[in-house]
Design a protein around this motif. Structure first.
Motif, mmCIF file in Angstrom:
data_model
loop_
_atom_site.group_PDB
_atom_site.id
_atom_site.type_symbol
_atom_site.label_atom_id
_atom_site.label_comp_id
_atom_site.label_asym_id
_atom_site.label_seq_id
_atom_site.Cartn_x
_atom_site.Cartn_y
_atom_site.Cartn_z
ATOM 1 N N ILE A 193 155.292 33.256 42.851
ATOM 2 C CA ILE A 193 153.993 32.680 42.474
ATOM 3 C C ILE A 193 153.627 31.477 43.345
ATOM 4 N N PHE A 194 154.575 30.581 43.582
ATOM 5 C CA PHE A 194 154.292 29.379 44.361
ATOM 6 C C PHE A 194 153.875 29.732 45.785
ATOM 7 N N ASN A 240 146.942 29.232 47.729
ATOM 8 C CA ASN A 240 146.172 29.049 48.968
ATOM 9 C C ASN A 240 144.803 28.474 48.631
ATOM 10 N N GLU A 241 143.968 28.320 49.639
ATOM 11 C CA GLU A 241 142.668 27.673 49.489
ATOM 12 C C GLU A 241 141.702 28.467 48.616
ATOM 13 N N THR A 242 141.900 29.771 48.521
ATOM 14 C CA THR A 242 140.965 30.625 47.785
ATOM 15 C C THR A 242 141.311 30.654 46.309
ATOM 16 N N GLY A 243 140.307 30.946 45.498
ATOM 17 C CA GLY A 243 140.534 31.141 44.086
ATOM 18 C C GLY A 243 140.578 29.850 43.299
ATOM 19 N N ASP A 244 140.639 30.034 42.006
ATOM 20 C CA ASP A 244 140.670 28.928 41.052
ATOM 21 C C ASP A 244 142.113 28.490 40.859
ATOM 22 N N CYS A 245 142.439 27.234 41.146
ATOM 23 C CA CYS A 245 143.835 26.773 41.059
ATOM 24 C C CYS A 245 144.367 26.847 39.640
ATOM 25 N N CYS A 246 143.461 26.849 38.632
ATOM 26 C CA CYS A 246 143.919 26.950 37.246
ATOM 27 C C CYS A 246 144.391 28.360 36.904
ATOM 28 N N GLU A 247 144.090 29.315 37.801
ATOM 29 C CA GLU A 247 144.554 30.671 37.588
ATOM 30 C C GLU A 247 145.755 31.013 38.479
ATOM 31 N N TRP A 248 146.179 30.050 39.284
ATOM 32 C CA TRP A 248 147.375 30.275 40.099
ATOM 33 C C TRP A 248 148.595 30.424 39.189
ATOM 34 N N GLY A 249 149.495 31.273 39.628
ATOM 35 C CA GLY A 249 150.714 31.451 38.851
ATOM 36 C C GLY A 249 151.478 30.154 38.715
ATOM 37 N N GLY A 250 151.922 29.857 37.515
ATOM 38 C CA GLY A 250 152.712 28.656 37.259
ATOM 39 C C GLY A 250 151.904 27.433 36.940
ATOM 40 N N LEU A 290 157.480 26.116 37.796
ATOM 41 C CA LEU A 290 157.936 26.622 39.099
ATOM 42 C C LEU A 290 159.435 26.882 39.072
ATOM 43 N N ARG A 291 159.926 27.345 37.961
ATOM 44 C CA ARG A 291 161.348 27.655 37.837
ATOM 45 C C ARG A 291 161.728 28.844 38.715
ATOM 46 N N SER A 292 162.894 28.738 39.374
ATOM 47 C CA SER A 292 163.460 29.831 40.182
ATOM 48 C C SER A 292 162.474 30.323 41.234
ATOM 49 N N GLU A 293 161.823 29.413 41.945
ATOM 50 C CA GLU A 293 160.834 29.772 42.941
ATOM 51 C C GLU A 293 161.338 29.597 44.377
ATOM 52 N N THR A 343 148.163 13.080 37.222
ATOM 53 C CA THR A 343 148.440 12.167 36.109
ATOM 54 C C THR A 343 148.220 12.779 34.727
ATOM 55 N N TYR A 344 147.584 13.944 34.646
ATOM 56 C CA TYR A 344 147.370 14.597 33.346
ATOM 57 C C TYR A 344 148.550 15.517 32.990
ATOM 58 N N LEU A 345 149.505 15.615 33.882
ATOM 59 C CA LEU A 345 150.608 16.569 33.708
ATOM 60 C C LEU A 345 151.422 16.246 32.454
ATOM 61 N N SER A 346 151.618 17.265 31.615
ATOM 62 C CA SER A 346 152.432 17.085 30.397
ATOM 63 C C SER A 346 153.695 17.947 30.416
ATOM 64 N N LYS A 347 153.709 18.977 31.267
ATOM 65 C CA LYS A 347 154.896 19.843 31.341
ATOM 66 C C LYS A 347 155.235 20.112 32.805
ATOM 67 N N LEU A 348 156.487 19.840 33.189
ATOM 68 C CA LEU A 348 156.940 20.072 34.561
ATOM 69 C C LEU A 348 158.301 20.771 34.506
ATOM 70 N N LEU A 349 158.335 22.011 34.996
ATOM 71 C CA LEU A 349 159.549 22.820 34.960
ATOM 72 C C LEU A 349 159.924 23.188 36.392
ATOM 73 N N LEU A 350 161.017 22.617 36.876
ATOM 74 C CA LEU A 350 161.453 22.840 38.262
ATOM 75 C C LEU A 350 162.897 23.335 38.337
ATOM 76 N N SER A 351 163.432 23.856 37.275
ATOM 77 C CA SER A 351 164.852 24.237 37.245
ATOM 78 C C SER A 351 165.150 25.422 38.157
ATOM 79 N N PHE A 352 166.393 25.543 38.534
ATOM 80 C CA PHE A 352 166.901 26.654 39.366
ATOM 81 C C PHE A 352 166.198 26.710 40.723
ATOM 82 N N ASN A 353 166.049 25.558 41.339
ATOM 83 C CA ASN A 353 165.595 25.465 42.711
ATOM 84 C C ASN A 353 166.660 24.715 43.509
#
Length: 857
Positions: free
Chosen positions: A44-45, A49-59, A73-76, A92-102
């Motif tokens: 997903i990560f 890219n520049e196209t599309g709505d970033c709110c619909e990007w995977g993750g 972005l776990r296991s990416e 700054t609005y971020l409430s959930k950040l998942l970066l495990s298994f990288n």
């Protein structure tokens, strides 16, 4: 109306789909550019890219206003580091950040998380972070879940008392140190899970952790906590469900308040220093308890006398481990109908194994290391039994269990351990009917007969076959197929013969192969050896011939081919391919050891091997990856010691003794900085001992005896600790610790067989040459020119007479004259005169004390 509704619908869809704010997209793309991505892992990560709505990007997830709220972005396949100025900290609005298994290996957790005040859930587990836990993480007021487990974090545990909303903290499997006080988690009324296991925390455990109002899971195992746990009474209701304190250094009696934790379902206390007597019937108050482990508290005695049938009425125990609890009798557990795992190993249990112990749903039963002699009949092995360990007892019956036709239920066993008993008879072919047999341990019994062919041909899951130390005869069946998954094959110390079957090479995962102490013959079994080997033992057989083989074993760390009849040159063995015996970096020196590093085919099985280490036969019950050894002793190898052995920089034991090796000891052995034992004795080695060996500071055993070594023994810190036994049998060696001084006249001059590249000390050579020329010229003149000789001795006599009359005034001159006369009477001078003037001159000298050649000269 319909048209306006349709217009509003399309407007709403377009608005929602296009909710991503430009600054948020820019930050996300900037964040992506900060890292490296493994495109084969990232799904997903990598597509951002520049196209599309970033709110619909995977993750990524956004709020209604288009601000990014969540990144998963776990296991990416992400690698690199999170910088202090990373775009991440501008979300700054971020409430959930998942970066495990990288893979953020060797990078520290940045100290900028205070810039994310809304962060509620943070998971950076299993990502290779190093360094301390930033203090800013412990000041996030909205933080609810924190998981930093399975990294390489160091330092102490920060105080989280400002994180009032915390519900879960996971810091396990790191390298955290220091103590834990009540201030660390004070006021955390919502904390339900705390996992600090698998660190190096020390000190005592504060008792307030057990009574935090919402605490359900408390894992403190595998640390260095010590002291006693303070006793107190629990007044309020406790929600604690799981309490793990195993593998620490906690002492004193087991606290009574543990049995007031009414909701407790799991209590693990194994591998501590608890002492005193514990009455097992205390667990009656814990009606929800399903797991209790008390094993390996060696000063703890468990009293099972009051465990009557009525006390089991409300017990739901599934797991009960009481290994090493000083039990002398089987506890009365016959009514524990839910019991699926029972460990009573390493106690003092005697007699027959009671028939009731098998239960109805038993999966794991360990009765090893007791004094049991038989199985009480009738017995019925439960159909779901997966692990049965009866090893190290006194069982004297024929091979049990499988000989009875009504025991087909046993055919679900995965792990069967019957080693170290006195079992007799043959290995029955019915054992091949166990369709999922993984480990079969039958070593050190009195079994005879042959190896059933079907055992190797029709056991697709068999990973360990160990029949070491029996009376098994015949040959190894040539029956291994391409489906072979064997990892350990140990048939050593039997009466097997013939050749090693070539089909063994089909076992592409074979790590340990031990066929030592048998009667195998034939040439080096090159074609039978898979390249996956880590341990190869061929010792004490009848193998012969040269070591011709085109294969390599890059993972090999133990090679023992001692006491055979191998011959030829050692250069035929490709030492340079043995990468498992080479240090890849300085980081490989003395690695931190854990159970996961031991060579083993299964978590319930550990490989063992017997080797000759430092001149003593040693049984290695754990094979660590940093232990390396080569033993080629007691064969008929000839020629030089290969320089390539010096490439094996992690080698710990090298034994080439009792062969016919010649030439000099290669200086390349000085590169073996990890070498602890070197035995080159009983060969035909020549030349000097390389100075490089004296620099091996880790060397504790050295044997160079019975060779043809010459010259002075090198001086070095370790060499000064070795006795004369290390060098005896080399008649031309001198220096400490031998009693031959290198200045003694009886030490032979080194022969031209020494290495040609030795440095010649020309200063001494020229000085000696000058002395010989000068002395020879004077001697020749005096001995062969009669007129000069007469005048010389007349002068001496004249001087002597004057000296005799003035002795009291010139005592020093008298001494000089006496020394001059003694010089001519010296036997060396007499022999020199004999070589110059003939035997008569020597006789004349001895009679007249005058060095005169005969007139015929």
């Amino acid at each position: 109306m319909a048209v306006s509704s349709l217009f509003f619908f399309f407007f709403f869809v377009i608005f929602v789909d296009g909710q991503c704010l430009d600054d948020q997209k820019k930050l996300l793309l900037e964040l992506k550019s900060e890292f490296k991505l493994n495109s084969s892992i990232s799904h997903i990560f990598v597509k951002w890219n520049e196209t599309g709505d970033c709110c619909e990007w995977g993750g990524a997830e956004c709020d209604d206003s288009g601000h990014v709220l969540s990144l998963d972005l776990r296991s990416e396949g992400i690698s690199g580091r999170i910088g202090e100025s990373s775009a991440l900290f501008r979300l700054t609005y971020l409430s959930k950040l998942l970066l495990s298994f990288n893979d953020f290996a060797t990078s520290e957790i940045p100290n900028q998380f205070h810039r994310l005040p809304n962060l509620a859930r943070l998971d950076m587990s299993d990502s290779g972070f190093v360094g301390p836990i930033p203090s800013t993480l412990a000041n996030l007021a909205n933080l609810v879940e924190l998981d930093l487990s399975s990294n390489f974090l160091t330092g102490s545990v920060p105080s989280f008392h400002n994180c009032k909303n915390l519900e879960s903290i996971g810091l396990s499997h790191n390298n955290l140190m220091g103590s834990v006080s009540r201030l660390h988690f004070q006021g955390l009324k919502n904390l339900s899970g705390l996992d600090l296991s698998h660190n190096s925390l020390n000190g005592t455990i504060p008792h307030h952790l057990f009574v935090l109002p919402s605490m359900q899971i408390l894992y403190l195992s595998n640390n260095r906590f010590s002291g006693q746990i303070e006793e107190f009474s629990i007044v309020n209701h406790s929600n604690l469900l799981g309490l793990e304190l195993d593998s620490n250094r906690i002492g004193g009696p087991i606290p009574n308040f543990f049995f007031q934790l009414r909701n407790l379902s799991s209590l693990r206390l194994s591998d501590n220093l608890f002492n005193g007597t514990f009455e097992l019937n205390k667990i009656r108050s814990l009606t929800r308890l399903t797991e209790l482990t008390l094993s390996n508290n060696y000063n703890l005695s468990v009293d099972t006398n009051n465990m009557s049938s009525s006390s089991h009425e409300y017990l739901n125990l599934n797991v009960l481990y009481m290994s090493s609890c000083n039990l002398h009798d089987f506890p009365n557990l016959r009514d524990l109908s839910y019991l699926v795992a029972l460990d009573l190993s390493n106690n003092h249990l005697r007699g027959d194994i009671p028939s009731w112990i098998w239960g109805t749903g038993m999966l794991y039963l360990n009765l090893s290391l007791n004094h049991l002699t038989d199985l009480q009949k009738p017995y019925h092995i439960p159909g779901f039994l997966q692990t049965l360990d009866l090893s190290s007892n006194l069982l004297i019956c024929e091979f049990p269990l499988l000989l009875q036709s009504n025991q087909s239920d046993l055919f679900s066993v995965n792990l069967l351990f019957l080693a170290n008993n006195s079992l007799t008879g043959v290995i029955p072919t019915t054992i091949c009917n166990i369709s999922q047999l993984v480990v079969l341990g039958l070593s050190f019994n009195n079994l005879n007969g042959s190896i059933p062919r079907c055992l190797l041909e029709k056991s697709p899951d068999l990973k360990v076959l160990n029949i070491r130390g029996n009376n098994i005869s015949g040959v190894i069946p040539d029956a291994m197929t391409g489906k072979c998954v064997l990892k350990t094959f140990d048939v050593s110390d039997n009466n097997l013969g013939g050749e090693i079957p070539k089909s063994l090479a089909n076992c592409s995962k074979l790590a340990v192969m031990n066929v030592g102490d048998n009667n195998f013959d034939g040439s080096f079994p090159c074609k039978a050896l898979p390249e996956s080997l880590k341990v190869l033992v061929l010792r004490s057989n009848k193998f012969h011939g040269e070591l011709r083989c085109g294969k390599s074993w890059p993972d090999l760390q133990i090679l023992d081919m001692s006491s055979n009849d191998f011959s030829g040159s050692l250069n035929l063995l490709n030492f340079s391919s043995l990468r498992g015996m080479m240090l890849q970096s300085r980081a490989h020196l003395r690695p931190n050891r854990s159970a996961s590093h031991i060579i083993s085919a299964n978590i319930f099985y550990r490989d063992e091997v017997t080797l000759t280490v430092k001149g003593i036969e040693v049984k290695l019950v754990k094979i660590w990856p940093d232990f390396t050894s080569i033993d080629l002793s007691a064969n008929r190898f000839q020629g030089e010691i290969p320089d390539a052995i010096g490439d094996l920089t992690s080698l710990y034991v090298l034994n080439l003794s009792h062969n016919s090796l010649t030439d000099a000891i290669p200086r390349s052995l000085g590169a073996l900085t990890e070498l602890g034992s070197l035995d080159l004795s009983s060969n035909k080695l020549t030349g000097r001992i390389p100075e490089e060996l004296a620099k091996l500071t880790f060397l504790s055993v050295l044997n160079l005896s019975y060779n043809h070594l010459t010259g002075m023994i090198p001086i070095g810190p370790q060499f000064q600790t070795f006795s004369a036994d290390s060098f005896r049998g080399n008649t031309r060696l001198c220096g400490f610790p031998l009693d031959r001084s290198c200045n003694s006249s009886h030490v032979p001059v080194p022969t031209p067989s020494e290495p040609k590249d030795e440095e010649i000390e020309w200063g001494y050579v020229l000085a000696a040459l000058g002395y010989v020329v000068g002395f020879g010229s004077v001697a020749w003149t005096l001995l062969c020119r009669r007129s000069l000789r007469e005048r010389y001795f007349e002068k001496i006599e004249e001087t002597s007479s004057v000296r005799g009359s003035t002795t009291s005034d010139h005592g020093d001159m008298s001494d000089q004259g006496t020394k001059m006369a003694d010089l001519w009477k010296d036997d060396f001078t007499a022999k020199s005169l004999e070589r110059l003037c003939g035997k008569g001159a020597r006789i004349h000298l001895l009679k007249t004390e005058k060095p005169l050649c005969p007139e015929t000269f």
